[in-house]
Design a protein around this motif. Structure first.
Motif, mmCIF file in Angstrom:
data_model
loop_
_atom_site.group_PDB
_atom_site.id
_atom_site.type_symbol
_atom_site.label_atom_id
_atom_site.label_comp_id
_atom_site.label_asym_id
_atom_site.label_seq_id
_atom_site.Cartn_x
_atom_site.Cartn_y
_atom_site.Cartn_z
ATOM 1 N N GLU A 181 -26.280 64.270 13.291
ATOM 2 C CA GLU A 181 -25.040 64.716 12.648
ATOM 3 C C GLU A 181 -24.920 66.232 12.724
ATOM 4 N N PHE A 182 -23.752 66.689 13.134
ATOM 5 C CA PHE A 182 -23.527 68.140 13.297
ATOM 6 C C PHE A 182 -22.032 68.393 13.403
ATOM 7 N N ASP A 183 -21.656 69.674 13.331
ATOM 8 C CA ASP A 183 -20.254 70.054 13.526
ATOM 9 C C ASP A 183 -20.001 70.286 15.016
ATOM 10 N N ALA A 184 -18.812 69.907 15.488
ATOM 11 C CA ALA A 184 -18.465 70.099 16.900
ATOM 12 C C ALA A 184 -18.187 71.593 17.123
ATOM 13 N N ASP A 185 -19.062 72.240 17.873
ATOM 14 C CA ASP A 185 -18.971 73.683 18.051
ATOM 15 C C ASP A 185 -19.929 74.102 19.162
ATOM 16 N N PRO A 186 -19.532 74.929 20.125
ATOM 17 C CA PRO A 186 -18.204 75.512 20.294
ATOM 18 C C PRO A 186 -17.309 74.596 21.139
ATOM 19 N N PHE A 187 -16.022 74.952 21.263
ATOM 20 C CA PHE A 187 -15.193 74.156 22.163
ATOM 21 C C PHE A 187 -15.646 74.378 23.598
ATOM 22 N N PRO A 231 -28.683 72.261 13.913
ATOM 23 C CA PRO A 231 -30.011 72.625 13.394
ATOM 24 C C PRO A 231 -31.111 71.961 14.219
ATOM 25 N N PRO A 232 -32.338 72.521 14.168
ATOM 26 C CA PRO A 232 -33.418 72.033 15.047
ATOM 27 C C PRO A 232 -33.756 70.569 14.869
ATOM 28 N N GLU A 233 -33.617 70.043 13.665
ATOM 29 C CA GLU A 233 -33.994 68.630 13.459
ATOM 30 C C GLU A 233 -33.013 67.679 14.141
ATOM 31 N N MET A 234 -31.890 68.223 14.613
ATOM 32 C CA MET A 234 -30.892 67.399 15.314
ATOM 33 C C MET A 234 -31.000 67.555 16.828
ATOM 34 N N ASP A 235 -32.060 68.227 17.289
ATOM 35 C CA ASP A 235 -32.116 68.626 18.698
ATOM 36 C C ASP A 235 -32.602 67.533 19.650
ATOM 37 N N GLY A 236 -33.311 66.558 19.141
ATOM 38 C CA GLY A 236 -33.756 65.443 19.988
ATOM 39 C C GLY A 236 -34.628 65.847 21.159
ATOM 40 N N SER A 237 -35.485 66.866 20.948
ATOM 41 C CA SER A 237 -36.230 67.380 22.103
ATOM 42 C C SER A 237 -37.741 67.401 21.907
ATOM 43 N N LEU A 238 -38.213 67.357 20.656
ATOM 44 C CA LEU A 238 -39.651 67.497 20.410
ATOM 45 C C LEU A 238 -40.306 66.118 20.262
ATOM 46 N N PRO A 239 -41.645 66.062 20.425
ATOM 47 C CA PRO A 239 -42.315 64.751 20.335
ATOM 48 C C PRO A 239 -41.945 63.991 19.057
ATOM 49 N N GLU A 240 -41.832 64.731 17.928
ATOM 50 C CA GLU A 240 -41.514 64.049 16.651
ATOM 51 C C GLU A 240 -40.059 63.561 16.591
ATOM 52 N N HIS A 241 -39.247 63.966 17.564
ATOM 53 C CA HIS A 241 -37.845 63.514 17.599
ATOM 54 C C HIS A 241 -37.668 62.183 18.320
ATOM 55 N N GLN A 242 -38.728 61.721 18.947
ATOM 56 C CA GLN A 242 -38.585 60.508 19.762
ATOM 57 C C GLN A 242 -38.210 59.302 18.912
ATOM 58 N N VAL A 243 -37.276 58.536 19.399
ATOM 59 C CA VAL A 243 -36.855 57.312 18.718
ATOM 60 C C VAL A 243 -37.514 56.155 19.462
ATOM 61 N N MET A 244 -38.413 55.484 18.767
ATOM 62 C CA MET A 244 -39.201 54.437 19.422
ATOM 63 C C MET A 244 -38.354 53.184 19.677
ATOM 64 N N PRO A 265 -39.574 55.191 24.572
ATOM 65 C CA PRO A 265 -39.021 56.078 23.547
ATOM 66 C C PRO A 265 -37.902 56.926 24.165
ATOM 67 N N HIS A 266 -36.826 57.132 23.425
ATOM 68 C CA HIS A 266 -35.726 57.968 23.905
ATOM 69 C C HIS A 266 -35.230 58.858 22.767
ATOM 70 N N THR A 267 -34.358 59.802 23.123
ATOM 71 C CA THR A 267 -33.691 60.637 22.119
ATOM 72 C C THR A 267 -32.278 60.906 22.623
ATOM 73 N N ILE A 268 -31.473 61.563 21.786
ATOM 74 C CA ILE A 268 -30.239 62.163 22.311
ATOM 75 C C ILE A 268 -30.293 63.651 21.995
ATOM 76 N N HIS A 269 -30.168 64.428 23.038
ATOM 77 C CA HIS A 269 -30.108 65.879 22.897
ATOM 78 C C HIS A 269 -28.680 66.302 23.225
ATOM 79 N N PHE A 270 -27.976 66.849 22.226
ATOM 80 C CA PHE A 270 -26.603 67.318 22.456
ATOM 81 C C PHE A 270 -26.620 68.795 22.785
ATOM 82 N N HIS A 271 -25.791 69.204 23.723
ATOM 83 C CA HIS A 271 -25.556 70.635 23.921
ATOM 84 C C HIS A 271 -24.519 71.055 22.887
ATOM 85 N N GLY A 272 -24.729 72.189 22.246
ATOM 86 C CA GLY A 272 -23.836 72.657 21.195
ATOM 87 C C GLY A 272 -24.654 73.217 20.043
ATOM 88 N N TRP A 273 -23.982 73.804 19.060
ATOM 89 C CA TRP A 273 -24.672 74.354 17.887
ATOM 90 C C TRP A 273 -25.129 73.213 16.995
#
Ligand SMILES: [Cu+2]
Length: 357
Positions: free
Chosen positions: A185-191, A164-177, A154-162
């Motif tokens: 999906e998110f806005d690119a922020d901050p520079f 919402p929590p469901e886009m964080d890719g860090s919790l057990p329920e975020h795992q992509v089997m 199982p893997h995820t992608i955790h992006f650094h940046g602003w």
């Protein structure tokens, strides 16, 4: 089973012997020297045993067919691929407000990679490469990353940046089997200069296996034009003892010793530097013969520091800017000497006419 030390492993691989021949003359001269009367310790002639530790750089070359650290250095948003192939992984669509909608395809795949001559590492990769492809957007753009897991864990992608929590890719329920897909999906922020990495547990294993890449967000008003370089400090634990045996800039030990980074005297050079080394708390970059301006995390347009050595913790990053004054070769490396000897060392080669100011 006997422990294999980091150094003995690299000696087996041929690292650490390249300078042996060149050093022979020097050693012969030293051998004639004897310690003055009354000096304890090595009282006799210095020993003349072969001294492989004087070595700098590997014997042999790593194939760059599948991954070329030099091409990685100047590529983002899959620009190194032919247009048709690039379109499979990256698409940008203008939006009414002048920003872009950027869509990426990332896929996790297990793949063996060569990190030093003859040393293969069973990596987990994004799109078959370590580091993963560099993603680059402008502040305010919308970023959509479709992530498919074609690996065996199982893997995820955790992006650094602003985001919402469901886009964080860090919790057990975020795992992509394995076999599954998830859309981030998110806005690119901050520079700034950021990173993305797998955040499945155990985290240090998932990261050090190679699941990381750079995520650059440009300010709305672009930085001055420059020769831009993507530089990732990483390390590899090849015998699973939770310690790195090989260190590198952009994965391949000593690659830039063989292929110096060509730059132009007087031109602005901008380095995007990320530390993703596991196990060691810090890593650093030291550049010989000059100083550079540091923009920590790249979140300000004003430099905070002018130095020749920058130290970064795990996950920390910085933008470094300089102009070469003199033509010729300039070494750069981790100032942790051991990391440098184990692969994290390279050269710049500046071409052009000397500029003393
Ligand atoms: Cu993972």
């Amino acid at each position: 089973m006997p422990q294999i030390s980091r150094r003995s492993l690299l000696k087996l691989a041929g690292l650490g012997t390249a300078a042996g021949t060149a050093a022979l003359g020097t050693r012969a001269a030293f051998a004639k020297v004897t310690a003055p009367e009354g000096v304890s310790g090595q009282g006799g002639p210095h020993d003349t045993m072969p001294h492989a530790a004087h070595a700098m750089g590997p014997v042999g070359r790593v194939s760059t067919k599948r991954f070329d650290p030099s091409s990685y250095l100047r590529s983002w948003n899959f620009a190194h691929l032919p247009p048709a192939e690039r379109g499979r992984y990256y698409k940008e669509t203008p939006r009414p407000d002048g920003t872009l909608f950027r869509e990426y395809e990332l896929v996790a795949v297990d793949r063996e990679i060569e990190i030093a001559p003859g040393i293969f590492f069973p990596a987990w990769t994004f799109n078959g490469q370590v580091p993963g492809p560099t993603l680059r957007a402008t502040e305010g753009d919308r970023v959509r990353v479709t992530f498919s897991n074609a690996g065996t864990h199982p893997h995820t992608i955790h992006f650094h940046g602003w985001h919402p929590p469901e886009m964080d890719g860090s919790l057990p329920e975020h795992q992509v089997m394995p076999g599954a897909t998830f859309v981030y999906e998110f806005d690119a922020d901050p520079f700034g200069v950021h990173l993305y990495h797998c955040h499945a547990v155990p985290l240090k294993r998932h990261m050090h296996k190679g699941l990381y890449g750079m995520f650059i967000v440009d300010p709305k008003t672009a930085r001055p034009a420059a020769d831009e370089l993507i530089m990732v400090m990483n390390g590899f634990d090849t015998n699973f003892d939770s310690d790195n045996e090989v260190y590198a800039l952009n994965t391949v030990a000593h690659h830039f010793m063989h292929e110096p980074i060509k730059v132009e005297v007087g031109a602005l050079v901008r380095m995007y530097l990320v530390n993703v080394t596991e196990f060691d708390l810090i890593n650093s970059l030291h550049l010989h013969g000059m100083f550079f301006d540091v923009f920590r995390t790249g979140t300000s347009l004003t430099t905070s520091e002018r130095t020749d050595t920058v130290m970064l913790c795990q996950g920390e990053r910085a933008i470094l800017e300089t102009r070469f004054r003199y033509p010729g070769k300039f070494m750069f490396h981790a100032h942790q000497s051991e990391f440098a000897e184990l692969g994290w060392m390279g050269m710049f080669e500046a071409v052009g006419v000397r500029r003393d100011t």
